[in-house]
Design a protein around this motif. Structure first.
Motif, PDB file in Angstrom:
ATOM      1  N   SER A 345       0.835  -1.208   0.000  1.00  0.00           N
ATOM      2  CA  SER A 345       0.000   0.000   0.000  1.00  0.00           C
ATOM      3  C   SER A 345       0.867   1.253   0.000  1.00  0.00           C
ATOM      4  CB  SER A 345      -0.933  -0.009   1.210  1.00  0.00           C
ATOM      5  OG  SER A 345      -1.776  -1.142   1.185  1.00  0.00           O
ATOM      6  N   LEU A 346       1.915   1.244   0.823  1.00  0.00           N
ATOM      7  CA  LEU A 346       2.806   2.404   0.866  1.00  0.00           C
ATOM      8  C   LEU A 346       3.534   2.593  -0.462  1.00  0.00           C
ATOM      9  CD1 LEU A 346       4.356   1.965   4.445  1.00  0.00           C
ATOM     10  CD2 LEU A 346       2.669   3.658   3.718  1.00  0.00           C
ATOM     11  N   MET A 347       4.009   1.494  -1.043  1.00  0.00           N
ATOM     12  CA  MET A 347       4.749   1.593  -2.303  1.00  0.00           C
ATOM     13  C   MET A 347       3.848   2.044  -3.449  1.00  0.00           C
ATOM     14  SD  MET A 347       7.095  -1.827  -1.957  1.00  0.00           S
ATOM     15  CE  MET A 347       8.009  -1.570  -3.454  1.00  0.00           C
ATOM     16  N   VAL A 348       2.639   1.488  -3.521  1.00  0.00           N
ATOM     17  CA  VAL A 348       1.715   1.898  -4.582  1.00  0.00           C
ATOM     18  C   VAL A 348       1.307   3.354  -4.393  1.00  0.00           C
ATOM     19  CG1 VAL A 348      -0.594   1.529  -5.528  1.00  0.00           C
ATOM     20  CG2 VAL A 348       0.866  -0.424  -5.033  1.00  0.00           C
ATOM     21  N   GLY A 349       1.085   3.764  -3.158  1.00  0.00           N
ATOM     22  CA  GLY A 349       0.740   5.156  -2.899  1.00  0.00           C
ATOM     23  C   GLY A 349       1.857   6.110  -3.290  1.00  0.00           C
ATOM     24  N   LEU A 350       3.102   5.737  -2.947  1.00  0.00           N
ATOM     25  CA  LEU A 350       4.228   6.588  -3.301  1.00  0.00           C
ATOM     26  C   LEU A 350       4.423   6.639  -4.808  1.00  0.00           C
ATOM     27  CD1 LEU A 350       6.650   8.286  -2.460  1.00  0.00           C
ATOM     28  CD2 LEU A 350       7.971   6.186  -2.168  1.00  0.00           C
ATOM     29  N   PHE A 351       4.276   5.484  -5.476  1.00  0.00           N
ATOM     30  CA  PHE A 351       4.432   5.456  -6.931  1.00  0.00           C
ATOM     31  C   PHE A 351       3.349   6.300  -7.609  1.00  0.00           C
ATOM     32  CE2 PHE A 351       3.523   3.573 -11.092  1.00  0.00           C
ATOM     33  CZ  PHE A 351       4.783   3.607 -11.672  1.00  0.00           C
ATOM     34  N   SER A 352       2.119   6.180  -7.136  1.00  0.00           N
ATOM     35  CA  SER A 352       1.028   6.968  -7.713  1.00  0.00           C
ATOM     36  C   SER A 352       1.268   8.459  -7.503  1.00  0.00           C
ATOM     37  CB  SER A 352      -0.307   6.551  -7.083  1.00  0.00           C
ATOM     38  OG  SER A 352      -0.553   5.180  -7.284  1.00  0.00           O
ATOM     39  N   TYR A 353       1.765   8.813  -6.317  1.00  0.00           N
ATOM     40  CA  TYR A 353       2.060  10.227  -6.049  1.00  0.00           C
ATOM     41  C   TYR A 353       3.141  10.754  -6.993  1.00  0.00           C
ATOM     42  CZ  TYR A 353       3.904  14.336  -3.654  1.00  0.00           C
ATOM     43  OH  TYR A 353       4.351  15.605  -3.360  1.00  0.00           O
ATOM     44  N   ARG A 354       4.183   9.937  -7.223  1.00  0.00           N
ATOM     45  CA  ARG A 354       5.250  10.360  -8.121  1.00  0.00           C
ATOM     46  C   ARG A 354       4.745  10.534  -9.556  1.00  0.00           C
ATOM     47  NH1 ARG A 354      10.571   9.743  -6.920  1.00  0.00           N
ATOM     48  NH2 ARG A 354      10.774  10.828  -8.922  1.00  0.00           N
ATOM     49  N   ILE A 355       3.855   9.642  -9.983  1.00  0.00           N
ATOM     50  CA  ILE A 355       3.309   9.759 -11.337  1.00  0.00           C
ATOM     51  C   ILE A 355       2.416  10.995 -11.462  1.00  0.00           C
ATOM     52  CG2 ILE A 355       1.698   8.720 -12.982  1.00  0.00           C
ATOM     53  CD1 ILE A 355       4.383   7.424 -13.118  1.00  0.00           C
ATOM     54  N   LEU A 356       1.562  11.206 -10.450  1.00  0.00           N
ATOM     55  CA  LEU A 356       0.623  12.329 -10.516  1.00  0.00           C
ATOM     56  C   LEU A 356       1.320  13.674 -10.388  1.00  0.00           C
ATOM     57  CD1 LEU A 356      -2.330  10.886  -8.378  1.00  0.00           C
ATOM     58  CD2 LEU A 356      -2.221  11.123 -10.864  1.00  0.00           C
ATOM     59  N   THR A 357       2.417  13.732  -9.638  1.00  0.00           N
ATOM     60  CA  THR A 357       3.134  15.002  -9.438  1.00  0.00           C
ATOM     61  C   THR A 357       4.355  15.122 -10.348  1.00  0.00           C
ATOM     62  OG1 THR A 357       4.449  14.024  -7.631  1.00  0.00           O
ATOM     63  CG2 THR A 357       2.376  15.120  -7.033  1.00  0.00           C
ATOM     64  N   ARG A 358       4.498  14.200 -11.279  1.00  0.00           N
ATOM     65  CA  ARG A 358       5.645  14.231 -12.196  1.00  0.00           C
ATOM     66  C   ARG A 358       5.572  15.482 -13.074  1.00  0.00           C
ATOM     67  NH1 ARG A 358       5.730  12.532 -17.455  1.00  0.00           N
ATOM     68  NH2 ARG A 358       7.783  12.049 -18.366  1.00  0.00           N
ATOM     69  N   VAL A 359       6.674  16.216 -13.139  1.00  0.00           N
ATOM     70  CA  VAL A 359       6.756  17.436 -13.959  1.00  0.00           C
ATOM     71  C   VAL A 359       7.435  17.081 -15.278  1.00  0.00           C
ATOM     72  CG1 VAL A 359       7.671  19.773 -14.124  1.00  0.00           C
ATOM     73  CG2 VAL A 359       6.874  18.896 -11.918  1.00  0.00           C
ATOM     74  N   PRO A 360       6.726  17.221 -16.411  1.00  0.00           N
ATOM     75  CA  PRO A 360       7.315  16.839 -17.700  1.00  0.00           C
ATOM     76  C   PRO A 360       8.264  17.892 -18.247  1.00  0.00           C
ATOM     77  CG  PRO A 360       5.086  17.620 -18.034  1.00  0.00           C
ATOM     78  CD  PRO A 360       5.322  17.646 -16.542  1.00  0.00           C
ATOM     79  N   LEU A 361       9.241  18.242 -17.441  1.00  0.00           N
ATOM     80  CA  LEU A 361      10.231  19.248 -17.850  1.00  0.00           C
ATOM     81  C   LEU A 361      11.531  18.968 -17.119  1.00  0.00           C
ATOM     82  CD1 LEU A 361      10.836  21.945 -19.359  1.00  0.00           C
ATOM     83  CD2 LEU A 361      10.150  23.115 -17.258  1.00  0.00           C
ATOM     84  N   GLU A 362      12.639  19.071 -17.835  1.00  0.00           N
ATOM     85  CA  GLU A 362      13.947  18.872 -17.212  1.00  0.00           C
ATOM     86  C   GLU A 362      14.895  19.977 -17.649  1.00  0.00           C
ATOM     87  OE1 GLU A 362      16.968  15.749 -18.335  1.00  0.00           O
ATOM     88  OE2 GLU A 362      16.361  14.971 -16.372  1.00  0.00           O
ATOM     89  N   LEU A 363      15.662  20.451 -16.689  1.00  0.00           N
ATOM     90  CA  LEU A 363      16.642  21.499 -16.945  1.00  0.00           C
ATOM     91  C   LEU A 363      17.988  21.060 -16.388  1.00  0.00           C
ATOM     92  CD1 LEU A 363      17.366  24.407 -17.848  1.00  0.00           C
ATOM     93  CD2 LEU A 363      16.702  25.166 -15.555  1.00  0.00           C
ATOM     94  N   THR A 364      19.002  21.053 -17.234  1.00  0.00           N
ATOM     95  CA  THR A 364      20.370  20.720 -16.834  1.00  0.00           C
ATOM     96  C   THR A 364      21.288  21.874 -17.218  1.00  0.00           C
ATOM     97  OG1 THR A 364      19.913  18.378 -17.246  1.00  0.00           O
ATOM     98  CG2 THR A 364      22.214  19.018 -17.003  1.00  0.00           C
ATOM     99  N   VAL A 365      22.172  22.246 -16.297  1.00  0.00           N
ATOM    100  CA  VAL A 365      23.072  23.384 -16.532  1.00  0.00           C
ATOM    101  C   VAL A 365      24.519  22.919 -16.431  1.00  0.00           C
ATOM    102  CG1 VAL A 365      23.777  25.669 -15.738  1.00  0.00           C
ATOM    103  CG2 VAL A 365      21.366  24.989 -15.609  1.00  0.00           C
ATOM    104  N   ILE A 366      25.317  23.271 -17.427  1.00  0.00           N
ATOM    105  CA  ILE A 366      26.750  22.969 -17.431  1.00  0.00           C
ATOM    106  C   ILE A 366      27.505  24.285 -17.622  1.00  0.00           C
ATOM    107  CG2 ILE A 366      28.614  21.720 -18.581  1.00  0.00           C
ATOM    108  CD1 ILE A 366      26.577  19.683 -19.513  1.00  0.00           C
TER     109      ILE A 366
END
Length: 469
Positions: A345-366
């Motif tokens: 239950s904890l793992m499924v809840g955490l996975f669902s939270y990560r999917i729902l709050t996933r931000v489809p944007l990535e920024l990398t700076v060099i």
């Protein structure tokens, strides 16, 4: 858990073999067709898997294949969800959840996955059905194999292996179709114009399916699958397993249908060996729980059909627990099960939270390391950076780039960039700061990219700003 709560999984050697040889030559198993309650259940577990496997690549979604793992572009499309290599930790987490779910099911109901849903079981059942259609019943197949070669035998063998190869090719081509657009793959394969890698992998999975489901069959479950070996670690006396009720069935022996077998000193088992004939792994469930048993319940349906004919109560072979066979009552709420439920239950809840709050944007700076800093004619300090901005969303967005962490720092260059869905863009820019705002030779600076039309779509990345010592 106490040691006495664990149950043993036996390795039963044939009577004529004094020592079990793990590498002994395989003896072909001629399975008998049987119908019954549990086989009807298997239709509802196997067919959804087949329909999903063969159907998903043909579904279109937003102008593309609904499920498509585009390796050259490093994008995994699953309907509206687009996964990138940066999302691989989510995939690893999902596999861990699946493993825990398998362990939890095993503790409760034994090898339920193996008997009803495992692809090896489903595809082997398909191949066995095709074999029965081409060569006949169990006795007919045995006679055919012993008979000398004839036109009829050749025709039946060609029909069997031809149907096997057709299903194997469909399986292999479909699997490759998840990585190579299947609407292009099949015509290319038929014209032999597909790339060498597409043709090679299609051939590989075709042969793998043909060999595993057609020839190896039970050996995959017995020797190749590690699950058969460590299942006993998860079993306990309350785990549901396919078991033979020896107290009720012994002593076994043949008798007439209306005979008073109790007066003859016999149990309910008439020793018809039908349970052995239908077993896909060729074991005798009456010898006790064995690691080769995949829990398919074919022996249960076979035995129940015999019990019906003899007018005996069903359940001589049934799903039960070791504790219940000993006269006790199965304990459903056990510490192990409660622990698995809580963790899952904890793992499924955490996975669902990560999917729902996933931000489809990535920024990398060099930061440019060839030139640590630049001093302008006005005495200000500049650093050069390369930003990698990845729009992992389906839609096009305009992003604004800003910096923070150093008071008065400004970006020299264009701060507005429009990216299409799935676009990756490298942006070169300079950041200028007044020397009096830099108290140390190296200061932390934070870059932030934010969509102008969707403020919650933003990403940040940290770097360092250098000044003269």
């Amino acid at each position: 858990m106490k040691d006495q709560d664990l149950i043993d999984v036996q390795e039963v050697a044939p009577a004529e073999v004094g020592e079990l040889d793990l590498y002994q030559r395989r003896e072909k198993i001629y399975t008998r067709k049987i119908e019954g309650f549990f086989q009807k259940i298997r239709l509802f577990t196997g067919w959804p898997l087949l329909i999903a496997y063969f159907g998903l690549p043909w579904m279109m979604w937003d102008g593309r294949q609904a499920v498509w793992f585009d390796l050259p572009e490093r994008k995994f499309y699953i309907f509206d969800l687009i996964l990138w290599p940066q999302d691989f930790p989510l995939l690893a987490f999902l596999l861990i959840i699946a493993a825990f779910a398998l362990f939890a099911v095993t503790v409760v109901a034994g090898r339920l996955w193996c008997g009803y849903t495992c692809p090896q079981t489903v595809w082997t059942s398909i191949f066995m059905w095709l074999e029965q259609r081409a060569e006949g019943s169990r006795n007919q197949r045995m006679r055919l194999d012993k008979a000398p070669w004839s036109v009829e035998k050749v025709v039946r063998k060609i029909a069997k292996h031809g149907s096997w190869l057709f299903v194997a090719f469909a399986t292999g081509a479909t699997f490759v179709g998840y990585f190579y657009p299947i609407r292009e793959l099949l015509p290319d394969l038929l014209r032999f114009s597909a790339g060498q890698w597409a043709m090679l992998w299609t051939l590989f999975f075709t042969l793998a399916t043909y060999i595993n489901a057609g020839w190896l069959r039970e050996q995959v479950c017995t020797y190749m699958c590690p699950y058969a070996r460590f299942q006993s670690v998860m079993f306990d006396k309350d785990t549901l397993i396919v078991s033979y009720d020896a107290k009720r069935g012994e002593p076994r022996g043949p008798r007439k249908r209306n005979a008073d077998y109790k007066a003859l000193g016999l149990g309910d088992c008439i020793d018809c060996k039908l349970c052995v004939q239908v077993c896909p792994t060729g074991i005798d469930i009456r010898e006790g729980l064995q690691y080769e048993c995949i829990g398919c319940a074919l022996c249960i349906d076979a035995c129940n059909s015999v019990m019906d004919k003899m007018s005996y109560p069903k359940g001589l072979i049934r799903y039960t627990s070791e504790r219940e066979l000993e006269g006790g009552k199965t304990h459903w709420l056990r510490p192990r099960i409660i622990g698995y439920v809580i963790v899952l239950s904890l793992m499924v809840g955490l996975f669902s939270y990560r999917i729902l709050t996933r931000v489809p944007l990535e920024l990398t700076v060099i930061r440019d390391r060839n030139e640590l800093y630049i001093t302008t004619a006005q005495g200000q300090i500049e650093n050069i950076y390369t930003l990698s901005l990845v729009n992992m969303d389906n839609a096009m967005h305009e992003f604004e780039i800003n910096v923070s962490g150093i008071e008065g720092a400004v970006i020299i260059g264009d701060t507005l960039h429009t990216l299409f869905g799935g676009e990756i863009r490298n942006i070169n820019l300079r950041v200028r700061a007044a020397p009096e705002q830099l108290t140390t030779p190296s200061a932390e600076i934070v870059f932030r990219a934010q969509a102008t039309d969707q403020p919650d779509l933003q990403a940040r990345s940290e770097s360092r700003f250098m000044r003269p010592l």
